[in-house]
Design a protein around this motif. Structure first.
Motif, PDB file in Angstrom:
ATOM      1  N   LEU A   4       0.818  -1.214   0.000  1.00 22.47           N
ATOM      2  CA  LEU A   4       0.000   0.000   0.000  1.00 22.47           C
ATOM      3  C   LEU A   4       0.852   1.264   0.000  1.00 22.47           C
ATOM      4  CD1 LEU A   4      -2.755  -1.061   2.547  1.00 22.47           C
ATOM      5  CD2 LEU A   4      -3.069  -0.684   0.099  1.00 22.47           C
ATOM      6  N   ASP A   5       2.050   1.167   0.568  1.00 23.21           N
ATOM      7  CA  ASP A   5       2.918   2.336   0.667  1.00 23.21           C
ATOM      8  C   ASP A   5       3.851   2.496  -0.525  1.00 23.21           C
ATOM      9  OD1 ASP A   5       1.851   2.937   3.182  1.00 23.21           O
ATOM     10  OD2 ASP A   5       3.242   1.549   4.164  1.00 23.21           O
ATOM     11  N   GLN A   6       3.834   1.526  -1.439  1.00 21.72           N
ATOM     12  CA  GLN A   6       4.737   1.615  -2.585  1.00 21.72           C
ATOM     13  C   GLN A   6       4.394   2.821  -3.447  1.00 21.72           C
ATOM     14  OE1 GLN A   6       4.701  -1.988  -4.834  1.00 21.72           O
ATOM     15  NE2 GLN A   6       5.701  -3.212  -3.253  1.00 21.72           N
ATOM     16  N   PRO A   7       5.408   3.562  -3.939  1.00 22.77           N
ATOM     17  CA  PRO A   7       5.127   4.704  -4.822  1.00 22.77           C
ATOM     18  C   PRO A   7       4.595   4.228  -6.171  1.00 22.77           C
ATOM     19  CG  PRO A   7       7.483   4.285  -4.717  1.00 22.77           C
ATOM     20  CD  PRO A   7       6.855   3.376  -3.703  1.00 22.77           C
ATOM     21  N   ALA A   8       3.744   5.041  -6.770  1.00 20.85           N
ATOM     22  CA  ALA A   8       3.181   4.718  -8.092  1.00 20.85           C
ATOM     23  C   ALA A   8       3.176   5.993  -8.921  1.00 20.85           C
ATOM     24  CB  ALA A   8       1.779   4.146  -7.961  1.00 20.85           C
ATOM     25  N   SER A   9       4.370   6.465  -9.204  1.00 21.69           N
ATOM     26  CA  SER A   9       4.509   7.742  -9.898  1.00 21.69           C
ATOM     27  C   SER A   9       4.361   7.635 -11.400  1.00 21.69           C
ATOM     28  CB  SER A   9       5.879   8.358  -9.569  1.00 21.69           C
ATOM     29  OG  SER A   9       6.920   7.433  -9.908  1.00 21.69           O
ATOM     30  N   ASP A  10       4.450   6.422 -11.950  1.00 18.35           N
ATOM     31  CA  ASP A  10       4.291   6.251 -13.404  1.00 18.35           C
ATOM     32  C   ASP A  10       3.381   5.056 -13.655  1.00 18.35           C
ATOM     33  OD1 ASP A  10       5.861   3.734 -13.617  1.00 18.35           O
ATOM     34  OD2 ASP A  10       7.537   5.025 -13.052  1.00 18.35           O
ATOM     35  N   PRO A  11       2.862   4.929 -14.890  1.00 18.42           N
ATOM     36  CA  PRO A  11       1.913   3.842 -15.203  1.00 18.42           C
ATOM     37  C   PRO A  11       2.446   2.452 -14.894  1.00 18.42           C
ATOM     38  CG  PRO A  11       1.917   5.478 -16.961  1.00 18.42           C
ATOM     39  CD  PRO A  11       3.031   5.855 -16.027  1.00 18.42           C
ATOM     40  N   HIS A  12       3.738   2.231 -15.128  1.00 20.39           N
ATOM     41  CA  HIS A  12       4.293   0.889 -14.878  1.00 20.39           C
ATOM     42  C   HIS A  12       4.235   0.540 -13.400  1.00 20.39           C
ATOM     43  CE1 HIS A  12       7.628  -1.909 -13.916  1.00 20.39           C
ATOM     44  NE2 HIS A  12       7.184  -2.548 -14.994  1.00 20.39           N
ATOM     45  N   ASP A  13       4.680   1.473 -12.549  1.00 22.07           N
ATOM     46  CA  ASP A  13       4.659   1.215 -11.110  1.00 22.07           C
ATOM     47  C   ASP A  13       3.233   1.031 -10.605  1.00 22.07           C
ATOM     48  OD1 ASP A  13       7.375   1.404 -11.062  1.00 22.07           O
ATOM     49  OD2 ASP A  13       7.429   3.472 -10.336  1.00 22.07           O
ATOM     50  N   ARG A  14       2.323   1.815 -11.143  1.00 18.54           N
ATOM     51  CA  ARG A  14       0.930   1.714 -10.711  1.00 18.54           C
ATOM     52  C   ARG A  14       0.349   0.351 -11.086  1.00 18.54           C
ATOM     53  NH1 ARG A  14      -0.700   5.744 -13.191  1.00 18.54           N
ATOM     54  NH2 ARG A  14      -0.347   7.262 -11.528  1.00 18.54           N
ATOM     55  N   ALA A  40      -6.911  -1.683   0.512  1.00 14.59           N
ATOM     56  CA  ALA A  40      -6.402  -2.255  -0.742  1.00 14.59           C
ATOM     57  C   ALA A  40      -7.499  -2.316  -1.799  1.00 14.59           C
ATOM     58  CB  ALA A  40      -5.836  -3.651  -0.474  1.00 14.59           C
ATOM     59  N   LEU A  41      -8.692  -2.726  -1.396  1.00 16.13           N
ATOM     60  CA  LEU A  41      -9.815  -2.777  -2.346  1.00 16.13           C
ATOM     61  C   LEU A  41     -10.127  -1.396  -2.907  1.00 16.13           C
ATOM     62  CD1 LEU A  41     -12.167  -5.274  -0.491  1.00 16.13           C
ATOM     63  CD2 LEU A  41     -11.225  -5.605  -2.783  1.00 16.13           C
ATOM     64  N   GLU A  42     -10.067  -0.383  -2.055  1.00 16.51           N
ATOM     65  CA  GLU A  42     -10.339   0.972  -2.515  1.00 16.51           C
ATOM     66  C   GLU A  42      -9.285   1.433  -3.523  1.00 16.51           C
ATOM     67  OE1 GLU A  42     -12.336   4.211  -3.289  1.00 16.51           O
ATOM     68  OE2 GLU A  42     -13.054   2.611  -1.973  1.00 16.51           O
ATOM     69  N   LEU A  43      -8.041   1.066  -3.286  1.00 20.65           N
ATOM     70  CA  LEU A  43      -6.971   1.434  -4.213  1.00 20.65           C
ATOM     71  C   LEU A  43      -7.098   0.660  -5.528  1.00 20.65           C
ATOM     72  CD1 LEU A  43      -4.667   3.419  -4.143  1.00 20.65           C
ATOM     73  CD2 LEU A  43      -3.165   1.618  -3.285  1.00 20.65           C
ATOM     74  N   ILE A  44      -7.480  -0.604  -5.441  1.00 18.43           N
ATOM     75  CA  ILE A  44      -7.718  -1.394  -6.663  1.00 18.43           C
ATOM     76  C   ILE A  44      -8.823  -0.749  -7.492  1.00 18.43           C
ATOM     77  CG2 ILE A  44      -8.568  -3.610  -7.530  1.00 18.43           C
ATOM     78  CD1 ILE A  44      -7.243  -4.914  -5.084  1.00 18.43           C
ATOM     79  N   ARG A  45      -9.888  -0.336  -6.822  1.00 17.45           N
ATOM     80  CA  ARG A  45     -11.017   0.298  -7.506  1.00 17.45           C
ATOM     81  C   ARG A  45     -10.600   1.627  -8.139  1.00 17.45           C
ATOM     82  NH1 ARG A  45     -13.885   0.338  -3.540  1.00 17.45           N
ATOM     83  NH2 ARG A  45     -15.113  -1.549  -3.928  1.00 17.45           N
ATOM     84  N   ALA A  46      -9.797   2.426  -7.426  1.00 17.00           N
ATOM     85  CA  ALA A  46      -9.410   3.744  -7.921  1.00 17.00           C
ATOM     86  C   ALA A  46      -8.440   3.661  -9.096  1.00 17.00           C
ATOM     87  CB  ALA A  46      -8.802   4.566  -6.785  1.00 17.00           C
ATOM     88  N   ASP A  47      -7.506   2.697  -9.056  1.00 18.85           N
ATOM     89  CA  ASP A  47      -6.468   2.607 -10.094  1.00 18.85           C
ATOM     90  C   ASP A  47      -6.889   1.767 -11.293  1.00 18.85           C
ATOM     91  OD1 ASP A  47      -4.836   4.194  -8.619  1.00 18.85           O
ATOM     92  OD2 ASP A  47      -3.506   2.598  -7.906  1.00 18.85           O
ATOM     93  N   ARG A  48      -7.987   1.047 -11.182  1.00 21.42           N
ATOM     94  CA  ARG A  48      -8.391   0.137 -12.254  1.00 21.42           C
ATOM     95  C   ARG A  48      -8.488   0.805 -13.624  1.00 21.42           C
ATOM     96  NH1 ARG A  48     -14.191  -2.123 -11.705  1.00 21.42           N
ATOM     97  NH2 ARG A  48     -14.583  -0.006 -12.449  1.00 21.42           N
ATOM     98  N   PRO A  49      -9.093   1.997 -13.770  1.00 22.16           N
ATOM     99  CA  PRO A  49      -9.199   2.599 -15.111  1.00 22.16           C
ATOM    100  C   PRO A  49      -7.854   2.886 -15.761  1.00 22.16           C
ATOM    101  CG  PRO A  49     -10.694   3.681 -13.550  1.00 22.16           C
ATOM    102  CD  PRO A  49      -9.789   2.812 -12.745  1.00 22.16           C
ATOM    103  N   GLN A  50      -6.776   2.936 -14.968  1.00 26.09           N
ATOM    104  CA  GLN A  50      -5.465   3.267 -15.510  1.00 26.09           C
ATOM    105  C   GLN A  50      -4.610   2.036 -15.765  1.00 26.09           C
ATOM    106  OE1 GLN A  50      -3.752   6.771 -13.297  1.00 26.09           O
ATOM    107  NE2 GLN A  50      -5.571   6.487 -12.034  1.00 26.09           N
ATOM    108  N   VAL A  51      -5.206   0.841 -15.616  1.00 32.99           N
ATOM    109  CA  VAL A  51      -4.494  -0.416 -15.852  1.00 32.99           C
ATOM    110  C   VAL A  51      -5.027  -1.042 -17.128  1.00 32.99           C
ATOM    111  CG1 VAL A  51      -3.965  -2.705 -14.927  1.00 32.99           C
ATOM    112  CG2 VAL A  51      -4.153  -0.746 -13.380  1.00 32.99           C
ATOM    113  N   ASP A  52      -4.141  -1.519 -17.988  1.00 32.58           N
ATOM    114  CA  ASP A  52      -4.526  -2.084 -19.275  1.00 32.58           C
ATOM    115  C   ASP A  52      -5.470  -3.275 -19.123  1.00 32.58           C
ATOM    116  OD1 ASP A  52      -2.996  -0.245 -20.594  1.00 32.58           O
ATOM    117  OD2 ASP A  52      -1.285  -1.578 -20.915  1.00 32.58           O
ATOM    118  N   ASP A  53      -6.344  -3.452 -20.126  1.00 33.80           N
ATOM    119  CA  ASP A  53      -7.272  -4.581 -20.126  1.00 33.80           C
ATOM    120  C   ASP A  53      -6.533  -5.917 -20.013  1.00 33.80           C
ATOM    121  OD1 ASP A  53      -9.087  -2.608 -20.515  1.00 33.80           O
ATOM    122  OD2 ASP A  53      -9.857  -3.348 -22.424  1.00 33.80           O
TER     123      ASP A  53
END
Length: 496
Positions: A4-14, A40-53
């Motif tokens: 949860l604390d890992q940085p996600a400054s670019d699409p790959h890290d996210r 974790a579920l909230e972060l999965i939900r928030a970042d989902r649109p930015q993750v490839d199909d």
């Protein structure tokens, strides 16, 4: 440091963090009420649109076999069915949890779940504003379950029946003879594994029952295309059927059919299909400028949607077998499952093209500027050269006319011409030089190329190339056509 604390400054890290969070939540089991899991579920939900199909789909397959918490399944269930299908197929939820999902997912996913769990009652729908609904017959509840293939065929038949007018028949020596009053213009048929027609609807049974589609007969019956398709258990479309005599069915017909297989053991069970009275020696979509199914694009788009639903289900189940998510599977079964996935995705691509064409057909009356085929081909050629290997076929252009603007909007023209080039490119040998010519004749823009030797096509034959058949279907939808001879393959499009 936690995930949860890992940085996600670019699409790959996210994307990496998202995949890790899905895996951790999947292994949390019944701890979904844990504050860290909720975060974790909230972060999965928030970042989902930015993750490839593709990555989301891979994540679903990777954890599908685990005892997943409802919250994670629900989060994936509201995603695309192509992403969520493996997880939904393997998930083990309580009946009330499945029912809760049915209330929040889209129609495609709802039908998929209903197919997997037909005993789960659907939640009471909110009454929408009254709107006309094509294809609905009395006594059919569209909310019950996914439509079967026979339902889809029946709906195609009803649509054609509403569009096609009675047409003159032809005698064996090609003399035009008037069709009897009240003669059928379309009928449904089915045959068993031996090829003899055993069931007919909407036409007299006498001239048809017992007639074989497995062999050609002199001057009557089906043509060689049907016989070849039957031998390979392949579908066929708009083949020739000639019925002798002077009865209501006498004359020339266009016959189409698909193979059927027993659901229990996969054994070949015969064919089912439709036959359409051939008008004026043959229906030519390229001359008419509009495919009959596209006279009602909205209805066609609904039909496309209903075909995609079982197809996505097939892909999902085959991926589960190939990935052994539900337990070990024999290597041969996994190989066949991988082949099914590849072929189904190819078919899904064709269906997407049809859906795309239907969207454009709905706006067909809007004025447009058309497309400059020379400019479009230059762009496509540059892209193909950049992505080609050193020994790939070499693509060149020959512009032979100034009249190269076709009456097709850029989006459809780009897809159509790209498919055409890809199909030719795929059939060419390493290092072979391909020259695509741009010409015009009789009010049509022409793109033509000499057939690559490996295509193995003869006059009027598409050489078994699925890509070229797809191009021909799209071209006819757009008011054009694709023809092939031993000398050239020609894509003809209406000139602006």
């Amino acid at each position: 440091m936690t995930v949860l604390d890992q940085p996600a400054s670019d699409p790959h890290d996210r994307a990496v963090r998202w995949r890790q969070l899905v895996d951790l939540v999947a292994r949390a089991g019944g701890q979904a009420d844990n504050p860290l899991v909720e975060q974790a579920l909230e972060l999965i939900r928030a970042d989902r649109p930015q993750v490839d199909d593709a990555l989301r789909s891979a994540a679903a397959r990777a954890v599908a076999a685990l005892p997943l918490p409802y919250e994670l399944v629900a989060l994936f269930a509201i995603d695309k069915l192509a992403v969520s299908a493996p997880m939904l197929a393997a998930a083990r939820l309580e009946p009330q949890e499945w029912q809760a999902l049915l209330g929040v997912v889209d129609d495609e996913t709802r039908q998929f779940i209903a197919t997997l769990h037909p005993d789960i009652p659907a939640p009471a729908p909110v009454e929408p504003a009254a709107t006309p609904e094509p294809f609905v017959e009395a006594g059919i509840d569209r909310g019950q379950a996914i439509p079967s293939i026979s339902d889809v065929v029946a709906r195609i038949e009803r649509l054609r029946r509403g569009r096609v007018l009675p047409a003159p028949a032809y005698s064996p020596d090609n003399r035009q003879i008037p069709a009897p009053t009240g003669a059928p213009v379309l009928f449904r048929w089915e045959c068993g594994p031996s090829g003899e027609i055993a069931w007919v609807e909407s036409a007299p049974r006498g001239p048809l029952v017992g007639r074989s589609i497995a062999r050609a007969e002199d001057g009557e019956g089906v043509d060689d295309e049907v016989v070849r398709a039957f031998a390979m258990r392949a579908p066929f479309r708009d083949a020739q059927l000639s019925l002798p005599g002077e009865g209501s069915l006498a004359g020339a017909w266009k016959i189409s059919g698909v193979p059927a297989f027993e659901p229990a053991d996969g054994r070949f069970a015969g064919y089912r299909g439709i036959a359409l009275r051939e008008a004026n020696g043959g229906y030519d979509p390229a001359l008419s400028g509009q495919h009959p199914l596209l006279s009602d694009p909205n209805s066609l788009r609904e039909l496309v949607h209903e075909i995609k639903t079982p197809l996505n289900a097939i892909i999902g189940f085959a991926e589960i077998i190939d990935s052994q998510l539900l337990g070990p599977a024999d290597r041969q079964y996994r190989t066949r499952a991988a082949e099914i996935v590849a072929q189904a995705k190819l078919l899904l691509s064709a269906i997407d093209d049809l859906d795309f064409a239907a969207k454009l057909q709905a706006d067909r009356n809007r004025p447009g500027s058309g497309t400059d085929l020379a400019v479009l081909l230059e762009q496509i050629a540059v892209a193909m050269r950049q992505g080609a290997s050193a020994n790939a076929p070499h693509l060149e252009l020959s512009i032979e006319t100034r009249k190269r603007r076709c009456a097709i909007e850029p989006a459809l023209a780009e897809r159509l011409v790209t498919r055409f080039c890809d199909a030719i490119f795929a059939a060419a040998a390493d290092g072979e030089q391909l020259v695509i010519h741009v010409d015009n004749r009789s009010g049509r823009c022409l793109l033509w190329v000499r057939p690559p030797p490996q295509l193995g096509a003869g006059d009027g034959d598409l050489g078994g190339s699925f890509g070229l058949r797809l191009v021909r279907g799209l071209a006819r939808i757009a008011g054009g056509d694709l023809t092939i001879t031993k000398a050239r393959i020609t894509l003809a499009l209406p000139e602006l």
